[in-house]
Design an enzyme around this catalytic site. Structure first.
Site, short mmCIF file in Angstrom:
data_model
loop_
_atom_site.label_atom_id
_atom_site.label_comp_id
_atom_site.label_asym_id
_atom_site.label_seq_id
_atom_site.Cartn_x
_atom_site.Cartn_y
_atom_site.Cartn_z
N THR A 11 13.94 49.30 0.73
CA THR A 11 12.66 48.96 0.85
C THR A 11 11.75 49.77 0.04
O THR A 11 10.84 49.24 -0.83
CB THR A 11 12.44 48.90 2.30
OG1 THR A 11 13.11 47.79 3.19
CG2 THR A 11 10.72 48.51 2.48
N SER A 138 4.52 58.78 7.02
CA SER A 138 4.82 57.53 7.26
C SER A 138 3.84 56.60 6.78
O SER A 138 2.67 57.12 6.50
CB SER A 138 5.22 57.25 8.64
OG SER A 138 4.08 57.42 9.37
N CYS A 139 4.06 55.28 6.83
CA CYS A 139 3.09 54.46 6.48
C CYS A 139 1.95 54.19 7.40
O CYS A 139 0.63 54.18 6.78
CB CYS A 139 3.90 53.05 6.37
SG CYS A 139 4.62 52.71 7.96
N HIS A 219 1.51 46.43 9.96
CA HIS A 219 0.97 47.03 11.08
C HIS A 219 -0.47 46.71 11.28
O HIS A 219 -1.15 46.60 10.26
CB HIS A 219 1.17 48.63 11.04
CG HIS A 219 2.53 49.25 11.02
ND1 HIS A 219 3.59 48.93 11.77
CD2 HIS A 219 3.29 50.03 9.84
CE1 HIS A 219 4.62 49.68 11.38
NE2 HIS A 219 4.26 50.27 10.35
N GLN A 304 3.35 48.15 5.42
CA GLN A 304 4.35 49.41 5.76
C GLN A 304 5.30 49.56 4.53
O GLN A 304 5.65 50.56 4.24
CB GLN A 304 5.04 48.94 6.97
CG GLN A 304 6.43 47.96 7.02
CD GLN A 304 5.93 46.61 7.18
OE1 GLN A 304 4.73 46.33 7.39
NE2 GLN A 304 6.76 45.88 7.17
P1 NAD Z 1 16.22 51.34 3.71
O1 NAD Z 1 17.19 51.23 4.95
O2 NAD Z 1 15.59 49.96 3.40
O3 NAD Z 1 16.76 52.05 2.29
C1 NAD Z 1 17.65 53.26 2.42
C2 NAD Z 1 18.36 53.26 1.15
O4 NAD Z 1 18.98 54.46 1.19
C3 NAD Z 1 19.36 51.90 1.13
O5 NAD Z 1 19.54 51.69 -0.33
C4 NAD Z 1 20.67 52.80 1.43
O6 NAD Z 1 22.04 52.28 0.96
C5 NAD Z 1 20.32 54.26 0.98
N1 NAD Z 1 21.40 55.44 1.52
C6 NAD Z 1 21.32 56.46 0.94
N2 NAD Z 1 22.26 57.22 1.57
C7 NAD Z 1 22.49 56.77 3.00
C8 NAD Z 1 23.29 56.94 3.86
N3 NAD Z 1 23.94 58.25 4.23
N4 NAD Z 1 23.33 56.25 5.05
C9 NAD Z 1 22.57 54.83 4.65
N5 NAD Z 1 21.93 54.55 3.71
C10 NAD Z 1 21.74 55.34 2.79
O7 NAD Z 1 15.16 52.47 4.12
P2 NAD Z 1 13.68 52.32 3.95
O8 NAD Z 1 12.78 51.33 4.82
O9 NAD Z 1 13.44 52.41 2.61
O10 NAD Z 1 13.34 53.92 4.57
C11 NAD Z 1 13.34 55.08 3.71
C12 NAD Z 1 12.57 56.09 4.15
O11 NAD Z 1 11.33 55.69 3.92
C13 NAD Z 1 12.57 56.51 5.75
O12 NAD Z 1 12.06 57.85 5.67
C14 NAD Z 1 11.57 55.78 6.19
O13 NAD Z 1 11.02 56.33 7.32
C15 NAD Z 1 10.62 55.86 5.04
N6 NAD Z 1 9.44 54.71 5.10
C16 NAD Z 1 9.80 53.46 5.35
C17 NAD Z 1 8.85 52.43 5.39
C18 NAD Z 1 9.24 51.28 5.85
O14 NAD Z 1 8.50 50.31 6.43
N7 NAD Z 1 10.42 50.45 5.57
C19 NAD Z 1 7.56 52.89 5.52
C20 NAD Z 1 6.92 54.06 5.09
C21 NAD Z 1 8.17 54.94 4.75
#
Ligand code: NAD
Length: 357
Positions: A11, A138-139, A219, A304
């Site tokens: 994401t 975070s977001c 949110h 987010q």
């Molecule tokens: P996501 O699950 O959508 O993406 C994570 C990516 O990392 C995937 O491509 C996955 O394949 C890869 N990856 C690499 N190593 C991995 C492992 N060991 N195990 C599993 N996956 C692995 O996650 P996201 O929502 O993009 O979140 C990533 C970070 O961004 C987190 O710290 C999250 O808190 C932060 N974040 C997320 C959001 C949101 O709303 N999605 C908002 C702000 C911050």
């Protein structure tokens, strides 16, 4: 040009990679994925150099998805790495970045101790200049610090109380919930969000409560701020609106836009042609801004999936020493088209009328 590697292409990672590619002073050195799935194919279609963990290369080969090397190769080829892996994985990856002497930017789910500083571009850009490890908060924390920083600078903040109505999951997360319920989340009060805001605004007195609802779009924050100086009761909501309207990455939603929901905001962004319908700004309903007995109230919505994206770009400029905070924010905004309001035309602030109408 600073070469940026993006480790984790979900994401956040896929959005950050697109935002980096749009900048005039950065290039995407490559992106790393764990599976040869739709996301990997999309990265290739965009022309990004694709990388995979050494012990999973055969999966990509078997699936006919070509890679340019391992995650380690990507780190070696990058001037800065953005780690956008799930919470806790970034911390495991940190020694790898250190081994290559590559500055790294982590995301909000990591413990703050993973980095020298937590970061939002408006609150504490300077703390990240030249750092080896930075954590983009975070977001929710990003959205709160963007709102609170200019208010604190102008009128001073005695204390903040926020109820965060949290989305249950992102649109592409079918395993998240609730489906039909409303949860105090976390049940413990105050929630962890306040202390997270204090990682970038350490002097702030802030308490938060969280509620999770069956929604995926955004949110919603119900914000109450006790001001240090309300000009002896003469502070008008219009002054707050004017101050916020002049701020980068805050979109004041005019009443006459007729947008009364998070879904409506997302629709505005999609109609404006924003990529993925992303809303990078805080969306503050103008008509919700009110002042009473030194207490400032408002509602703001936070997309987010999107609001931390420009912050990651600015974090790269900070660690690479490319620009100061205001210039970096301007470059990022210009490249993304962020200063163009997601609403196509300029709307005047609506007169909300008097109490007897
Ligand atoms: P996501 O699950 O959508 O993406 C994570 C990516 O990392 C995937 O491509 C996955 O394949 C890869 N990856 C690499 N190593 C991995 C492992 N060991 N195990 C599993 N996956 C692995 O996650 P996201 O929502 O993009 O979140 C990533 C970070 O961004 C987190 O710290 C999250 O808190 C932060 N974040 C997320 C959001 C949101 O709303 N999605 C908002 C702000 C911050």
């Amino acid at each position: 040009m600073v070469g940026v590697g993006v480790n984790g292409y979900g994401t956040i990672g896929k959005r950050v990679a697109d935002a980096i590619a749009a900048q005039p002073d950065m290039t995407v050195a490559g992106v790393a994925k764990r599976s040869p799935d739709a996301g990997a194919r999309s990265a290739l279609a965009k022309g990004f150099s694709l990388h995979a963990p050494a012990d999973r290369m055969d999966r990509f080969r078997d699936a006919g998805v070509p890679t340019d090397g391992t995650v380690e190769d990507l780190i070696a080829a990058s001037d800065v790495v953005i780690d956008a892996t799930p919470g806790g994985v970034g911390e495991q990856n940190a020694p790898l970045y250190d081994a290559h002497d590559t500055p790294a930017i982590f995301q909000g789910a990591e413990d703050p101790s993973v980095a020298e500083t937590s970061f939002t571009a408006r609150a504490n850009y300077a703390d990240a200049v030249g750092a080896d490890r930075v954590r983009v908060v975070s977001c929710n924390t990003t959205g709160l610090s963007r709102l609170l920083t200019p208010i604190d600078e102008t009128w001073g903040i005695e204390r903040v109380r926020v109820t965060l109505v949290r989305r249950g999951g992102d649109p592409a997360q079918p395993d998240r919930g609730p489906i039909d319920d409303i949860l105090p989340d976390p049940i413990e009060v105050p929630s962890h969000h306040g202390p997270d805001v204090q990682t970038v605004l350490p002097e702030l007195d802030i308490d938060t409560m969280g509620v999770t609802v069956p929604a995926t779009r955004m949110h919603l924050h119900a914000v109450s701020i006790t001001l240090e100086d309300d000009l002896d009761g003469d502070l008008a909501p219009e002054a707050i609106r004017d101050r916020l309207a002049g701020q980068s990455r805050l979109f004041l939603v005019p009443g006459d836009l007729g947008v009364e929901s998070c879904g409506g905001l997302k629709e505005v962004a999609k109609d404006a042609g924003r990529p993925r319908g992303d809303v990078w700004e805080n969306c503050i309903w103008t008509d919700s801004i009110a002042v009473s007995d030194g207490e400032l109230y408002c509602f703001q919505a936070i997309h987010q999936e999107a609001d931390v994206v420009p912050e990651n770009v600015d974090a790269v400029r900070a660690v690479a020493g490319l620009a100061d905070g205001p210039r970096s924010r301007r470059l990022t905004n210009d490249a993304l088209g962020l200063e163009d309001s997601p609403a196509a035309v300029d709307h005047p602030v609506r007169d909300v009328g008097t109490a007897d109408d």
